[in-house]
Design an enzyme around this catalytic site. Structure first.
Site, short mmCIF file in Angstrom:
data_model
loop_
_atom_site.label_atom_id
_atom_site.label_comp_id
_atom_site.label_asym_id
_atom_site.label_seq_id
_atom_site.Cartn_x
_atom_site.Cartn_y
_atom_site.Cartn_z
N ALA A 1 0.83 -1.20 0.00
CA ALA A 1 0.00 0.00 0.00
C ALA A 1 0.87 1.26 0.00
O ALA A 1 0.56 2.24 -0.68
CB ALA A 1 -0.93 -0.02 1.21
N ASN B 1 17.22 -4.70 -0.42
CA ASN B 1 18.19 -3.86 0.29
C ASN B 1 19.42 -4.74 0.58
O ASN B 1 19.48 -5.90 0.13
CB ASN B 1 17.57 -3.23 1.56
CG ASN B 1 17.21 -4.27 2.62
OD1 ASN B 1 17.63 -5.42 2.56
ND2 ASN B 1 16.41 -3.87 3.59
N ASP C 1 9.86 1.61 0.45
CA ASP C 1 8.55 1.60 -0.25
C ASP C 1 8.47 2.79 -1.21
O ASP C 1 7.97 2.66 -2.33
CB ASP C 1 7.41 1.68 0.76
CG ASP C 1 7.50 0.62 1.83
OD1 ASP C 1 8.13 -0.42 1.57
OD2 ASP C 1 6.96 0.83 2.93
N GLY D 1 6.72 9.05 9.66
CA GLY D 1 5.63 8.28 9.05
C GLY D 1 6.04 7.83 7.66
O GLY D 1 6.71 8.55 6.92
#
Ligand code: ATP
Length: 310
Positions: free
Chosen positions: A43, A186, A259, A294
């Site tokens: 997401a 990674n 992400d 965040g």
């Protein structure tokens, strides 16, 4: 034409506590901050790709609960298409418990919930419906092995460019290495891919190039390695290796840096640029993202990316 991306992966609700240090085993740390954010690698990457300008179709699963409804509403607000997300009854939406310390380092425990009950048939139907109009598929691995295999096999068989973010490295990834997907590990994931039995720790940049070449030999596809504060590597099957240095950043929270990198990589590749340009854009976007608390808060918009490129 707006680039079109499908993202397959997990959606979570992140509970984030800020504390002076990360807790050791058995230790309780108390910090001032507690926040709730939308999360999950799939997401999050979908949001990053959408903000970067792609039309994004997200495929995953939530529970039939308030957390799931909130997660889907947040994705819709980001213009991510969630029409084919599976809603599973009597099952919790995925939750991540995250601690971030004063240095911006994090520690995360995830309860998979609906993510690990995602139906492969439902996923296949969503992919078959959307693949013909798609420029790039991004798959990450906090979902069942079969779902990862299905997504990568359908995308590559359809001739659609496919990125496989092996975070974490699950058995399916080893089975998929020769399918032509571009792997985006990674450092730690790269080590686990090359030698699953060894606890060799994170490779240096030179070792990462050698590891990526070993993967190239099996995958015959490029490998993109994220190197945290050292930027990223692009290693081609022809032996070429390019190190893209990280942009200077004031680090507040590295949660979601990977992400952001993967989502922007997918969006930029889908727009028809070279992989080299896409890696540069992804590296720029990820550096912008670590400056805010965040996983999603710092993901740049297309306009912010344009400014940073200038
Ligand atoms: P995470 O799990 O925290 O989302 P990751 O381990 O998947 O991250 P990293 O390699 O740590 O991925 O970081 C991804 C990308 O984020 C890097 O390739 C780089 O572009 C950017 N990045 C991370 N840390 C920094 C930093 N300190 N300064 C600038 N860019 C950074």
């Amino acid at each position: 034409m707006t680039p079109k991306v499908i993202v397959v992966g997990a959606v979570n609700v992140d509970m984030v506590v800020t504390a002076p240090t990360l807790p050791r085993a058995g230790e309780t740390v108390v910090g001032p901050g507690v926040e709730r954010h939308g999360g999950g690698k799939g997401a999050n990457a979908a949001v990053a790709a959408s903000r970067a300008g792609a039309t994004v179709h997200y495929l995953g699963a939530v529970g039939d609960d308030d957390l799931g409804r909130t997660a889907l509403a947040e994705l819709s607000t980001e213009n991510v298409i969630v029409d084919d997300v599976e809603v599973i009854g009597r099952c919790s939406t995925g939750v991540a418990l995250i601690v971030v310390d004063d240095a911006g380092e994090n520690q995360i425990a995830v309860g998979g919930g609906a993510n690990i009950r995602l139906s492969v048939d439902r996923l296949r139907a969503g992919l078959v419906a959307s693949l013909p109009e798609t420029d790039c598929v991004l798959v990450s691995t906090e979902i069942p092995d079969d779902a990862v295999v299905t997504a990568v096999e359908l995308a590559t068989a359809a001739g659609v460019r496919c990125l496989l973010n092996p975070a974490p490295v699950i058995p399916a990834v080893h089975r998929l290495i020769d399918r032509g997907a571009i792997l985006t590990p990674n450092r730690g994931e790269l080590a686990a891919l090359v030698d699953p039995s060894a606890a060799t720790g994170a490779p240096t940049t030179d070792q990462a190039i050698e590891h990526a070449r070993a993967l190239n030999a099996r995958s015959r596809a490029p490998v993109v390695v994220t190197l945290g504060g050292d930027g990223a590597l692009l290693v081609d099957p022809d032996g070429g290796a390019e190190h893209v240095a990280a942009l200077p950043a004031t680090v507040r929270d590295t949660t979601g840096a990977g992400d952001t990198f993967n989502g922007v990589l997918a969006a930029t590749l889908a727009s028809g640029t070279s992989l080299r340009e896409a890696v540069t854009d992804a590296n720029t976007a990820a550096a912008l993202s670590v400056a805010r608390l965040g996983a999603r808060a710092g993901m740049p918009t297309a306009a912010e990316l344009d400014l940073a490129r200038a």
